[in-house]
Scaffold this active site. Structure first.
Site, PDB file in Angstrom:
ATOM      1  N   CYS A 233      16.486  -2.570  16.072  1.00  0.00           N
ATOM      2  CA  CYS A 233      15.734  -1.749  14.821  1.00  0.00           C
ATOM      3  C   CYS A 233      15.734  -0.424  14.864  1.00  0.00           C
ATOM      4  CB  CYS A 233      14.605  -2.300  14.581  1.00  0.00           C
ATOM      5  SG  CYS A 233      13.534  -1.545  13.375  1.00  0.00           S
TER       6      CYS A 233
ATOM      7  N   ARG B  46      11.404  -2.995  18.758  1.00  0.00           N
ATOM      8  CA  ARG B  46      10.461  -3.864  18.148  1.00  0.00           C
ATOM      9  C   ARG B  46      10.457  -5.447  18.544  1.00  0.00           C
ATOM     10  NH1 ARG B  46      10.436  -1.992  11.820  1.00  0.00           N
ATOM     11  NH2 ARG B  46       8.563  -2.977  11.533  1.00  0.00           N
ATOM     12  N   PRO B  47       9.808  -5.516  19.877  1.00  0.00           N
ATOM     13  CA  PRO B  47       9.575  -6.669  20.416  1.00  0.00           C
ATOM     14  C   PRO B  47       8.866  -7.982  19.321  1.00  0.00           C
ATOM     15  CG  PRO B  47       8.220  -5.476  21.540  1.00  0.00           C
ATOM     16  CD  PRO B  47       8.840  -4.463  20.409  1.00  0.00           C
ATOM     17  N   ILE B  48       9.147  -9.137  19.730  1.00  0.00           N
ATOM     18  CA  ILE B  48       8.128 -10.213  18.949  1.00  0.00           C
ATOM     19  C   ILE B  48       7.532 -10.904  19.955  1.00  0.00           C
ATOM     20  CG2 ILE B  48       9.406 -10.579  16.847  1.00  0.00           C
ATOM     21  CD1 ILE B  48      10.400 -13.185  18.355  1.00  0.00           C
ATOM     22  N   ASP B  49       7.290 -10.525  21.132  1.00  0.00           N
ATOM     23  CA  ASP B  49       6.446 -11.184  22.227  1.00  0.00           C
ATOM     24  C   ASP B  49       5.018 -11.544  21.862  1.00  0.00           C
ATOM     25  OD1 ASP B  49       6.153  -8.317  22.439  1.00  0.00           O
ATOM     26  OD2 ASP B  49       4.858  -8.439  24.204  1.00  0.00           O
ATOM     27  N   LEU B  50       4.560 -10.606  21.339  1.00  0.00           N
ATOM     28  CA  LEU B  50       2.865 -11.007  20.620  1.00  0.00           C
ATOM     29  C   LEU B  50       2.875 -12.087  19.487  1.00  0.00           C
ATOM     30  CD1 LEU B  50       1.755  -7.296  20.407  1.00  0.00           C
ATOM     31  CD2 LEU B  50       1.417  -8.985  22.172  1.00  0.00           C
TER      32      LEU B  50
ATOM     33  N   LYS C 163       5.352  -4.221  -1.129  1.00  0.00           N
ATOM     34  CA  LYS C 163       6.676  -5.133  -0.262  1.00  0.00           C
ATOM     35  C   LYS C 163       6.037  -5.658   0.950  1.00  0.00           C
ATOM     36  CE  LYS C 163       8.963  -2.693   2.608  1.00  0.00           C
ATOM     37  NZ  LYS C 163       9.362  -3.308   4.023  1.00  0.00           N
ATOM     38  N   ASN C 164       5.243  -4.913   1.779  1.00  0.00           N
ATOM     39  CA  ASN C 164       4.907  -5.676   3.060  1.00  0.00           C
ATOM     40  C   ASN C 164       3.863  -6.898   2.580  1.00  0.00           C
ATOM     41  OD1 ASN C 164       6.292  -3.994   4.484  1.00  0.00           O
ATOM     42  ND2 ASN C 164       5.022  -2.776   5.247  1.00  0.00           N
TER      43      ASN C 164
ATOM     44  N   ARG D 229      15.493  -1.277  -0.658  1.00  0.00           N
ATOM     45  CA  ARG D 229      14.816  -2.253   0.091  1.00  0.00           C
ATOM     46  C   ARG D 229      13.195  -2.041   0.058  1.00  0.00           C
ATOM     47  NH1 ARG D 229      14.822  -1.248   5.808  1.00  0.00           N
ATOM     48  NH2 ARG D 229      13.186  -2.255   5.818  1.00  0.00           N
TER      49      ARG D 229
ATOM     50  N   ARG E 108      14.266  -8.236   9.114  1.00  0.00           N
ATOM     51  CA  ARG E 108      13.304  -8.512  10.221  1.00  0.00           C
ATOM     52  C   ARG E 108      12.188  -9.423   9.982  1.00  0.00           C
ATOM     53  NH1 ARG E 108      11.776  -6.472  15.137  1.00  0.00           N
ATOM     54  NH2 ARG E 108       9.760  -6.938  14.369  1.00  0.00           N
TER      55      ARG E 108
ATOM     56  N   ILE F 139       2.496   4.579  16.839  1.00  0.00           N
ATOM     57  CA  ILE F 139       2.930   3.397  16.728  1.00  0.00           C
ATOM     58  C   ILE F 139       4.380   2.899  17.038  1.00  0.00           C
ATOM     59  CG2 ILE F 139       2.877   1.262  14.955  1.00  0.00           C
ATOM     60  CD1 ILE F 139       0.225   2.499  15.228  1.00  0.00           C
TER      61      ILE F 139
ATOM     62  N   ASP G  33       3.789   4.304   8.273  1.00  0.00           N
ATOM     63  CA  ASP G  33       4.749   4.297   7.329  1.00  0.00           C
ATOM     64  C   ASP G  33       4.649   5.457   6.289  1.00  0.00           C
ATOM     65  OD1 ASP G  33       5.859   2.018   8.114  1.00  0.00           O
ATOM     66  OD2 ASP G  33       5.029   0.801   6.639  1.00  0.00           O
TER      67      ASP G  33
HETATM   68  C1  UD1 Z   1       4.673  -3.835  10.006  1.00  0.00           C
HETATM   69  C2  UD1 Z   1       5.178  -3.420   8.787  1.00  0.00           C
HETATM   70  C3  UD1 Z   1       5.945  -1.964   8.897  1.00  0.00           C
HETATM   71  C4  UD1 Z   1       4.709  -1.071   9.597  1.00  0.00           C
HETATM   72  C5  UD1 Z   1       4.084  -1.572  10.866  1.00  0.00           C
HETATM   73  C6  UD1 Z   1       3.049  -0.874  11.463  1.00  0.00           C
HETATM   74  C7  UD1 Z   1       5.906  -5.302   7.536  1.00  0.00           C
HETATM   75  C8  UD1 Z   1       7.080  -6.179   6.766  1.00  0.00           C
HETATM   76  N1  UD1 Z   1       6.156  -4.180   7.969  1.00  0.00           N
HETATM   77  O1  UD1 Z   1       5.769  -4.146  10.955  1.00  0.00           O
HETATM   78  O2  UD1 Z   1       6.364  -1.578   7.766  1.00  0.00           O
HETATM   79  O3  UD1 Z   1       5.410   0.155   9.771  1.00  0.00           O
HETATM   80  O4  UD1 Z   1       3.398  -3.050  10.449  1.00  0.00           O
HETATM   81  O5  UD1 Z   1       1.995  -0.680  10.357  1.00  0.00           O
HETATM   82  O6  UD1 Z   1       4.854  -5.419   7.194  1.00  0.00           O
HETATM   83  N2  UD1 Z   1       4.647  -4.837  19.026  1.00  0.00           N
HETATM   84  C9  UD1 Z   1       4.973  -5.287  20.412  1.00  0.00           C
HETATM   85  N3  UD1 Z   1       5.092  -6.860  20.319  1.00  0.00           N
HETATM   86  C10 UD1 Z   1       5.220  -7.712  19.230  1.00  0.00           C
HETATM   87  C11 UD1 Z   1       5.015  -7.112  17.871  1.00  0.00           C
HETATM   88  C12 UD1 Z   1       4.713  -5.578  17.899  1.00  0.00           C
HETATM   89  O7  UD1 Z   1       5.051  -4.826  21.222  1.00  0.00           O
HETATM   90  O8  UD1 Z   1       5.356  -9.015  19.197  1.00  0.00           O
HETATM   91  C13 UD1 Z   1       4.451  -3.503  18.729  1.00  0.00           C
HETATM   92  C14 UD1 Z   1       5.638  -2.854  18.076  1.00  0.00           C
HETATM   93  O9  UD1 Z   1       6.661  -2.638  18.904  1.00  0.00           O
HETATM   94  C15 UD1 Z   1       4.810  -1.673  17.692  1.00  0.00           C
HETATM   95  C16 UD1 Z   1       3.319  -2.084  17.393  1.00  0.00           C
HETATM   96  O10 UD1 Z   1       3.323  -3.143  18.246  1.00  0.00           O
HETATM   97  O11 UD1 Z   1       4.745  -0.635  18.670  1.00  0.00           O
HETATM   98  C17 UD1 Z   1       3.188  -2.475  16.017  1.00  0.00           C
HETATM   99  O12 UD1 Z   1       3.793  -3.218  15.169  1.00  0.00           O
HETATM  100  P1  UD1 Z   1       3.812  -4.403  14.413  1.00  0.00           P
HETATM  101  O13 UD1 Z   1       2.380  -3.928  13.740  1.00  0.00           O
HETATM  102  O14 UD1 Z   1       4.023  -5.586  14.725  1.00  0.00           O
HETATM  103  O15 UD1 Z   1       4.830  -3.825  13.250  1.00  0.00           O
HETATM  104  P2  UD1 Z   1       5.775  -4.915  12.116  1.00  0.00           P
HETATM  105  O16 UD1 Z   1       4.557  -6.036  12.000  1.00  0.00           O
HETATM  106  O17 UD1 Z   1       6.935  -5.290  12.586  1.00  0.00           O
END
Ligand code: UD1
Length: 427
Positions: free
Chosen positions: A123, A128-132, A22-23, A405, A99, A335, A313
């Site tokens: 979430c 779960r931010p998207i700042d990065l 899926k991912n 899902r 998401r 995580i 996961d």
């Molecule tokens: C992906 C997987 C999810 C898995 C996760 C961690 C998909 C669709 N989903 O989620 O199943 O649990 O990887 O292996 O592939 N973070 C920030 N800022 C950001 C992005 C992330 O601070 O912009 C933090 C998150 O809050 C979290 C950590 O980074 O604590 C890891 O998150 P991330 O690896 O980005 O998870 P996803 O890509 O959302």
């Protein structure tokens, strides 16, 4: 709303086919936005999240052709053709439900010079931010605007100039977005401390098949030399290592012996290591991974970490298994915050788990008992199924849309190896 009824106690034996990941699929599909030519993905799992992403692609004017497989077979072959894009906006209504829609930001920006995506809402597994995602695109030369709940990314005339970004935290999604944005850049883009999950390798392999130039695949330092254009490709989605790990836990908790057909042992090393520490025999075969629980289960300590560490996961499913292991196990979730929502439900089934912050202490019990339970996210729901398979009596799992899902035809697969599980409509 459907629910699942599980009568525990059956030992799982036989062969269980593993679906496409899926991912991985969720990051391979938006790659089709990067080229005018068709991109065909084989082994796409039939899941609600994948249907949702396909629908999102049609919103941009992408044609989606599903063909090939018979309904009784697992997986699908789907061709995405983005010869002309009619919109660069991912609306709130679709992003809210899924998401992973944020993963169109990078490729849309690369192809069209701009992209507008609704900010994903709250979430269930923590903030779960998207700042990065945004900082990486900015480092490559994009301008980012936030307004009215939407993020708009704009590239300078002629495309992203390129640049460098060092991730302060390893992020799978942000790495994927950055890679997809970089492949059509004018210059070179470098990523440090990038995620190196097998799904990222899968993404890079498809992009290379489409003509991208990426160095360092499988490592945390990636160099991407932008190319003028990409072409179409046909690509097979990798096996789902989390689905395979989940069924490994299911087999183990029943004292079973199951061949996870198509699973890749190489991608699952951390999970297999944990299972072996728990006393489960795991064998690597050409056709997949065989899991055999012929000894008593014993406690172990586990800490989640970015790949090659133990996947977050897999945390809930391994915790369910440890509920029946002899001794006390300590789990640490590094995580995500708030990823222990399965704990109260497992305790209602007779488990003995205490949590404090990001730590969970699991004391193994002799007996789990069936109960009415429901869960708030995908992997948490799976942990309840695993516990139910070994519980005395009947368990009812509600809110199974979470499972739909991420687990392709879960009850059919479990029935194949002898589980007593059925889906029934709610009265
Ligand atoms: C992906 C997987 C999810 C898995 C996760 C961690 C998909 C669709 N989903 O989620 O199943 O649990 O990887 O292996 O592939 N973070 C920030 N800022 C950001 C992005 C992330 O601070 O912009 C933090 C998150 O809050 C979290 C950590 O980074 O604590 C890891 O998150 P991330 O690896 O980005 O998870 P996803 O890509 O959302």
């Amino acid at each position: 709303m459907d629910k699942l009824l599980i009568r525990g106690g059956n030992r799982l034996t036989g062969t269980l086919p593993i679906s496409g990941a899926k991912n991985s699929a969720l990051t391979l599909i938006p790659c089709a936005l990067l080229t005018e030519e068709p991109v065909t993905l084989r082994n796409l799992p039939r899941l609600a999240d994948i249907d949702g992403f396909q629908h999102l692609m049609t919103q941009f004017g992408v044609s989606v052709g599903i063909r090939g497989k018979r309904p009784e077979e697992f997986g699908r072959v789907v061709t995405f053709e983005a010869s002309r894009l009619t919109s660069t906006v991912a609306p709130y209504d679709l992003v809210r439900k899924m998401r992973a829609s944020i993963l169109v930001l990078g490729p849309m920006l690369a192809r069209m010079g701009e992209a507008t995506v609704s900010l994903p809402g709250g979430c269930a597994i923590g903030n779960r931010p998207i700042d990065l995602h945004l900082k990486a695109l900015e480092a490559f030369g994009a301008e980012i605007e936030l307004a009215a709940g939407y993020v708009k990314a704009i590239a300078p005339e002629g495309g992203l100039p390129g640049g460098e970004f060092d991730f302060p935290v390893v992020s799978v999604g942000a790495t994927e977005n950055a890679i997809m944005a970089a492949v059509l850049a004018k210059g070179t883009c470098r990523l440090f401390n990038a995620a190196r999950e097998p799904e990222i390798v899968d993404l890079c392999k498809l992009l290379v098949a489409m003509g991208a130039e990426i160095e360092g695949i499988g490592t945390s330092d990636l160099t991407i030399h932008g190319v003028k254009q990409l072409h179409g490709a046909t690509y097979k989605v990798m096996a789902d290592r989390i689905e395979a790990g989940s069924y490994a836990c299911a087999a183990a908790i029943t004292g079973g012996d199951v061949m996870l057909e198509g699973a890749s042992a190489e991608d699952m090393q951390a999970t297999l290591h944990a299972l072996r520490n728990i006393g489960v025999t795991c064998e690597e075969h050409k056709e997949g991974v065989r899991v055999c629980a012929d000894k008593p289960l014993k406690a172990t300590n586990l800490t989640t970490a970015p790949y090659p560490g133990l996947a977050t996961d897999m945390q809930a499913q391994l915790m369910a298994l440890l509920c029946k292991a002899e001794g006390t196990s300590v789990l640490k979730e590094t995580i995500f915050e708030n990823r222990y929502m399965h704990v109260p439900e497992l305790n209602r089934m007779g488990a003995d788990i205490e949590t404090e912050g990001r730590t969970a202490i699991v004391k193994g019990v002799e007996t789990l008992t069936g109960a009415e339970v429901m869960a708030t996210d995908l992997r948490a729901s799976m942990s309840l199924i695993i516990a139910a398979l070994a519980a005395e009596g009947e368990t009812t799992v509600r809110r199974i849309y979470h499972l739909d899902r991420g687990y392709e035809r879960l009850e059919e697969k479990l029935q194949l190896v002898g589980a007593d599980i059925e889906r029934v409509g709610d009265e």
